[in-house]
Scaffold this motif. Structure first.
Motif, short mmCIF file in Angstrom:
data_model
loop_
_atom_site.label_atom_id
_atom_site.label_comp_id
_atom_site.label_asym_id
_atom_site.label_seq_id
_atom_site.Cartn_x
_atom_site.Cartn_y
_atom_site.Cartn_z
N UNK A 1 3.61 -38.50 -8.36
CA UNK A 1 5.00 -38.78 -8.78
C UNK A 1 5.82 -39.30 -7.61
N UNK A 2 5.63 -38.70 -6.44
CA UNK A 2 6.38 -39.06 -5.23
C UNK A 2 5.40 -39.45 -4.12
N UNK A 3 4.78 -40.63 -4.22
CA UNK A 3 3.78 -41.02 -3.21
C UNK A 3 4.36 -41.17 -1.80
N UNK A 4 5.66 -41.38 -1.70
CA UNK A 4 6.28 -41.53 -0.38
C UNK A 4 6.42 -40.21 0.35
N UNK A 5 6.28 -39.10 -0.37
CA UNK A 5 6.39 -37.77 0.25
C UNK A 5 4.99 -37.34 0.67
N UNK A 6 4.78 -37.21 1.96
CA UNK A 6 3.44 -36.88 2.46
C UNK A 6 3.29 -35.41 2.84
N UNK A 7 4.37 -34.72 3.01
CA UNK A 7 4.32 -33.30 3.38
C UNK A 7 4.13 -32.44 2.13
N UNK A 8 3.13 -31.59 2.17
CA UNK A 8 2.89 -30.71 1.02
C UNK A 8 4.07 -29.73 0.85
N UNK A 9 4.69 -29.33 1.95
CA UNK A 9 5.86 -28.46 1.86
C UNK A 9 7.01 -29.18 1.15
N UNK A 10 7.20 -30.45 1.48
CA UNK A 10 8.27 -31.22 0.84
C UNK A 10 7.96 -31.43 -0.64
N UNK A 11 6.69 -31.63 -0.96
CA UNK A 11 6.31 -31.76 -2.37
C UNK A 11 6.60 -30.46 -3.13
N UNK A 12 6.27 -29.35 -2.51
CA UNK A 12 6.53 -28.05 -3.14
C UNK A 12 8.02 -27.84 -3.35
N UNK A 13 8.83 -28.22 -2.36
CA UNK A 13 10.28 -28.10 -2.50
C UNK A 13 10.79 -28.99 -3.62
N UNK A 14 10.26 -30.21 -3.71
CA UNK A 14 10.67 -31.13 -4.78
C UNK A 14 10.30 -30.58 -6.15
N UNK A 15 9.12 -29.99 -6.24
CA UNK A 15 8.71 -29.37 -7.50
C UNK A 15 9.64 -28.22 -7.88
N UNK A 16 10.01 -27.41 -6.91
CA UNK A 16 10.91 -26.29 -7.17
C UNK A 16 12.26 -26.79 -7.66
N UNK A 17 12.78 -27.84 -7.03
CA UNK A 17 14.07 -28.39 -7.45
C UNK A 17 14.00 -28.96 -8.87
N UNK A 18 12.91 -29.67 -9.16
CA UNK A 18 12.75 -30.25 -10.50
C UNK A 18 12.62 -29.14 -11.54
N UNK A 19 11.88 -28.10 -11.21
CA UNK A 19 11.71 -26.98 -12.14
C UNK A 19 13.05 -26.29 -12.40
N UNK A 20 13.86 -26.13 -11.37
CA UNK A 20 15.17 -25.49 -11.54
C UNK A 20 16.05 -26.32 -12.47
N UNK A 21 16.04 -27.63 -12.29
CA UNK A 21 16.83 -28.50 -13.18
C UNK A 21 16.36 -28.37 -14.62
N UNK A 22 15.05 -28.32 -14.80
CA UNK A 22 14.49 -28.20 -16.15
C UNK A 22 14.87 -26.86 -16.78
N UNK A 23 14.75 -25.79 -16.00
CA UNK A 23 15.10 -24.47 -16.51
C UNK A 23 16.58 -24.37 -16.86
N UNK A 24 17.44 -24.95 -16.03
CA UNK A 24 18.87 -24.94 -16.33
C UNK A 24 19.15 -25.70 -17.61
N UNK A 25 18.47 -26.81 -17.82
CA UNK A 25 18.61 -27.57 -19.06
C UNK A 25 18.16 -26.76 -20.26
N UNK A 26 17.04 -26.05 -20.11
CA UNK A 26 16.56 -25.19 -21.19
C UNK A 26 17.57 -24.09 -21.51
#
Length: 86
Positions: free
Chosen positions: A26-51
């Motif tokens: 989804x985010x090929x420009x992000x090479x850090x696994x930590x940054x990917x994990x943070x991005x996933x957490x942020x996306x999940x929070x947005x989804x949960x708030x929408x739910x």
């Protein structure tokens, strides 16, 4: 890097590894696994708030739909409260 914020440690289970692989696509420009994990957490929070908002709206609609729809006979509450302790 020094920080005053709490750090988290996550074990890369098969499920976490899969999530990181999906995030990397989804985010090929992000090479850090930590940054990917943070991005996933942020996306999940947005989804949960929408739910949460959708569930609140569904409850609100049900309350409005059934508001005033129940009619009790005269004296019902007084009869019900008769057995309540003072």
């Amino acid at each position: 890097m020094p920080t005053t914020k709490q750090r988290l440690q996550v074990t890369e289970t098969d499920a976490v590894k899969h999530a990181l692989e999906v995030a990397a696509r989804r985010w090929p420009e992000v090479t850090s696994r930590s940054a990917l994990l943070a991005a996933l957490a942020e996306m999940a929070a947005e989804r949960l708030e929408g739910d949460e908002e959708r569930r609140r709206e569904e409850r609100r609609e049900l309350v409005e739909k059934y508001a005033g729809g129940f009619h009790y006979p005269p004296g019902y509450l007084e009869e019900l409260r008769r057995d309540w302790p003072e």
